[in-house]
Write an enzyme that holds these catalytic residues in place. Structure first.
Site, PDB file in Angstrom:
ATOM      1  N   CYS A  21       0.816  -1.230   0.000  1.00 55.70           N
ATOM      2  CA  CYS A  21       0.000   0.000   0.000  1.00 55.70           C
ATOM      3  C   CYS A  21       0.842   1.269   0.000  1.00 55.70           C
ATOM      4  CB  CYS A  21      -0.929   0.011   1.197  1.00 55.70           C
ATOM      5  SG  CYS A  21      -2.034  -1.398   1.246  1.00 55.70           S
ATOM      6  N   HIS A  25      -3.472   6.961   2.955  1.00 56.75           N
ATOM      7  CA  HIS A  25      -3.844   5.661   2.392  1.00 56.75           C
ATOM      8  C   HIS A  25      -5.195   5.263   2.972  1.00 56.75           C
ATOM      9  CE1 HIS A  25      -4.099   1.578   1.267  1.00 56.75           C
ATOM     10  NE2 HIS A  25      -3.735   1.085   2.427  1.00 56.75           N
ATOM     11  N   ASN A  52     -10.188  -0.694   0.185  1.00 50.51           N
ATOM     12  CA  ASN A  52      -8.733  -0.556   0.196  1.00 50.51           C
ATOM     13  C   ASN A  52      -8.190  -1.019  -1.158  1.00 50.51           C
ATOM     14  OD1 ASN A  52      -5.982  -0.815   0.542  1.00 50.51           O
ATOM     15  ND2 ASN A  52      -6.103  -1.784   2.548  1.00 50.51           N
TER      16      ASN A  52
HETATM   17  N1  ACO Z   1     -18.356  -9.203   9.607  1.00 50.95           N
HETATM   18  C1  ACO Z   1     -18.751  -9.461  10.860  1.00 50.95           C
HETATM   19  N2  ACO Z   1     -17.901  -9.769  11.839  1.00 50.95           N
HETATM   20  C2  ACO Z   1     -16.584  -9.787  11.531  1.00 50.95           C
HETATM   21  C3  ACO Z   1     -16.104  -9.512  10.233  1.00 50.95           C
HETATM   22  C4  ACO Z   1     -17.056  -9.225   9.255  1.00 50.95           C
HETATM   23  N3  ACO Z   1     -16.704  -8.931   7.970  1.00 50.95           N
HETATM   24  N4  ACO Z   1     -14.764  -9.593  10.241  1.00 50.95           N
HETATM   25  C5  ACO Z   1     -14.404  -9.917  11.476  1.00 50.95           C
HETATM   26  N5  ACO Z   1     -15.493 -10.033  12.268  1.00 50.95           N
HETATM   27  C6  ACO Z   1     -15.586 -10.378  13.687  1.00 50.95           C
HETATM   28  C7  ACO Z   1     -14.397 -11.185  14.147  1.00 50.95           C
HETATM   29  O1  ACO Z   1     -14.596 -12.566  13.882  1.00 50.95           O
HETATM   30  C8  ACO Z   1     -14.374 -10.873  15.629  1.00 50.95           C
HETATM   31  O2  ACO Z   1     -15.333 -11.663  16.248  1.00 50.95           O
HETATM   32  P1  ACO Z   1     -15.027 -12.329  17.696  1.00 50.95           P
HETATM   33  O3  ACO Z   1     -14.825 -11.151  18.611  1.00 50.95           O
HETATM   34  O4  ACO Z   1     -16.250 -13.117  17.957  1.00 50.95           O
HETATM   35  O5  ACO Z   1     -13.787 -13.135  17.498  1.00 50.95           O
HETATM   36  C9  ACO Z   1     -14.859  -9.432  15.681  1.00 50.95           C
HETATM   37  O6  ACO Z   1     -15.540  -9.184  14.438  1.00 50.95           O
HETATM   38  C10 ACO Z   1     -13.750  -8.427  15.828  1.00 50.95           C
HETATM   39  O7  ACO Z   1     -12.738  -8.723  14.875  1.00 50.95           O
HETATM   40  P2  ACO Z   1     -11.444  -7.858  14.707  1.00 50.95           P
HETATM   41  O8  ACO Z   1     -10.560  -8.440  13.638  1.00 50.95           O
HETATM   42  O9  ACO Z   1     -10.846  -7.609  16.067  1.00 50.95           O
HETATM   43  O10 ACO Z   1     -12.095  -6.508  14.179  1.00 50.95           O
HETATM   44  P3  ACO Z   1     -11.438  -5.098  14.010  1.00 50.95           P
HETATM   45  O11 ACO Z   1     -12.260  -4.106  14.693  1.00 50.95           O
HETATM   46  O12 ACO Z   1      -9.964  -5.118  14.285  1.00 50.95           O
HETATM   47  O13 ACO Z   1     -11.595  -4.838  12.435  1.00 50.95           O
HETATM   48  C11 ACO Z   1     -10.349  -4.823  10.399  1.00 50.95           C
HETATM   49  C12 ACO Z   1     -10.970  -5.678  11.491  1.00 50.95           C
HETATM   50  C13 ACO Z   1     -11.435  -4.050   9.715  1.00 50.95           C
HETATM   51  C14 ACO Z   1      -9.663  -5.739   9.409  1.00 50.95           C
HETATM   52  C15 ACO Z   1      -9.332  -3.849  11.033  1.00 50.95           C
HETATM   53  O14 ACO Z   1      -8.485  -4.527  11.899  1.00 50.95           O
HETATM   54  C16 ACO Z   1      -8.485  -3.112  10.009  1.00 50.95           C
HETATM   55  O15 ACO Z   1      -8.968  -2.321   9.259  1.00 50.95           O
HETATM   56  N6  ACO Z   1      -7.151  -3.320  10.041  1.00 50.95           N
HETATM   57  C17 ACO Z   1      -6.235  -2.570   9.202  1.00 50.95           C
HETATM   58  C18 ACO Z   1      -6.186  -3.109   7.832  1.00 50.95           C
HETATM   59  C19 ACO Z   1      -5.146  -2.320   7.062  1.00 50.95           C
HETATM   60  O16 ACO Z   1      -4.893  -1.182   7.367  1.00 50.95           O
HETATM   61  N7  ACO Z   1      -4.516  -2.898   6.060  1.00 50.95           N
HETATM   62  C20 ACO Z   1      -3.524  -2.062   5.381  1.00 50.95           C
HETATM   63  C21 ACO Z   1      -2.633  -2.740   4.652  1.00 50.95           C
HETATM   64  S1  ACO Z   1      -3.377  -3.587   3.328  1.00 50.95           S
HETATM   65  C22 ACO Z   1      -2.121  -3.900   2.192  1.00 50.95           C
HETATM   66  O17 ACO Z   1      -1.003  -3.485   2.353  1.00 50.95           O
HETATM   67  C23 ACO Z   1      -2.456  -4.787   0.958  1.00 50.95           C
END
Ligand code: ACO
Length: 315
Positions: free
Chosen positions: A113, A241, A271
């Site tokens: 990214c 980003h 993204n």
């Molecule tokens: N729908 C419903 N529930 C979900 C989903 C979904 N799509 N995805 C995850 N959950 C659930 C999980 O299973 C978890 O449930 P549990 O508590 O029962 O285990 C709960 O939601 C919380 O999951 P987390 O992964 O902790 O959720 P978080 O709030 O961290 O959000 C996310 C996840 C959106 C991926 C976030 O962490 C994020 O945006 N991270 C950064 C990503 C990023 O910046 N990437 C950049 C680089 S990409 C590149 O370089 C190609």
């Protein structure tokens, strides 16, 4: 070193719109969860389009916007992790598509990214050594091809698209002052290469990447500002980003950046990795929110791990 400035931007996104609702029909998720946790409402996925067609259409638009012709281009870099083929590179295919000169370097660059910012810095160095003074920098991804449809935490995040910049290098212009960083890590985020085995799709430790992002973005901003000897108030526009709207919200709150000085299009595109920053820049140029004289602080972060920031001006 002579600096580069943005001359004109262009973009291309696939026609097919994939809504949160349509994803909720194939994985256990909901529009409410995706919107509230990420800010994403829709993303575009390729059907008829290809990586090459996205690159070429974005690049043609940037050339038209800048009034620069292909024969004036001194180097071409495509920032990507999803090219159709490793060889020929996406940049080689773009050279053929656009009829760029054959006596210039055209190559792909992988910094996930952060790729567009790594490519801008590389372009600045290349144009200082080139008799031609314009360069073409493209960020393009077709991440939809690498999605694991059994992983609801990643399949909702990614979209396809391309953004392109024609840049100009002139004696006396200040450098973009890029700050770039790298820390090798193959656990937090992986996009498969030629490896075999079950991990042939994107995998990510989302929460850990999120934590990394909210620490590294301010660090990049402070470093860019310090290097340039300016403050947040001296910046006309901030471009981040687009990985998660909550990351951007945390940063703008920390620096008290007013809404008219930053932009989010993650709701529309998700993204798009290396395409995300040039897509934002292209939209902002079309909206007339940035243009000649604008001083933009751009910050990116991503897999690798990689991160970077730069102070980019419009010519
Ligand atoms: N729908 C419903 N529930 C979900 C989903 C979904 N799509 N995805 C995850 N959950 C659930 C999980 O299973 C978890 O449930 P549990 O508590 O029962 O285990 C709960 O939601 C919380 O999951 P987390 O992964 O902790 O959720 P978080 O709030 O961290 O959000 C996310 C996840 C959106 C991926 C976030 O962490 C994020 O945006 N991270 C950064 C990503 C990023 O910046 N990437 C950049 C680089 S990409 C590149 O370089 C190609």
């Amino acid at each position: 070193m002579n600096g580069i400035k943005l001359k004109g931007m262009g973009r291309c996104v696939p026609e097919k719109i994939v809504t949160n609702q349509s994803l909720a029909e194939i994985v256990d998720t909901s529009d409410e969860w995706i919107t509230s946790r990420t800010g994403i409402q829709r993303r575009r996925h390729c059907t008829a389009e290809t990586h090459t067609s996205l690159c070429a259409d974005a690049a043609r638009a940037a050339l038209a916007r800048s009034g620069v012709t292909p024969d004036q281009i001194g180097a071409c870099i495509v920032a990507t992790v999803t090219s159709n083929t490793l060889v020929p590179s996406a940049a080689c295919l773009l050279q053929r598509e656009l009829g760029l000169p054959t006596d210039i370097p055209c190559f792909d660059l992988n910094a996930a990214c952060t790729g567009f910012l790594f490519a801008l810095h590389t372009m600045e160095c290349l144009l200082n050594a080139s008799p031609r003074k314009f360069g073409l920098v493209v960020g393009c991804e077709v991440l939809s091809r690498l999605i694991n449809w059994e992983d609801r935490s990643t399949c909702i995040l990614f979209g396809d698209g391309a953004g392109a910049a024609v840049v100009e290098c002139r004696a006396g212009w200040p450098s973009i002052g890029a700050v770039l960083g790298t820390r090798g890590d193959d656990e937090l985020l992986r996009v498969p290469g030629v490896e075999t085995g079950p991990r042939n799709f994107i995998s990510m430790e989302g929460t850990k990447v999120f934590k990394f992002a909210v620490e590294i973005v301010p660090w990049c901003m402070d470093w860019v500002l310090q290097k340039a000897g300016i403050t947040v108030d001296d910046v006309d526009f901030f471009v981040f980003h687009q990985a998660n709207a909550r990351i951007i919200d945390l940063v703008v709150r920390k620096y008290r950046i007013p809404p008219e000085k930053y932009y989010k299009n993650i709701a529309e595109y998700g993204n798009t990795s290396a395409a995300s920053i040039p897509l934002v820049l292209s939209e902002l140029q079309d909206l007339g929110r940035i243009g000649p004289g604008s001083r933009i602080l751009a910050v990116g972060f991503g897999g690798g791990l990689t991160w970077g920031g730069a102070l980019v001006e419009f010519a």
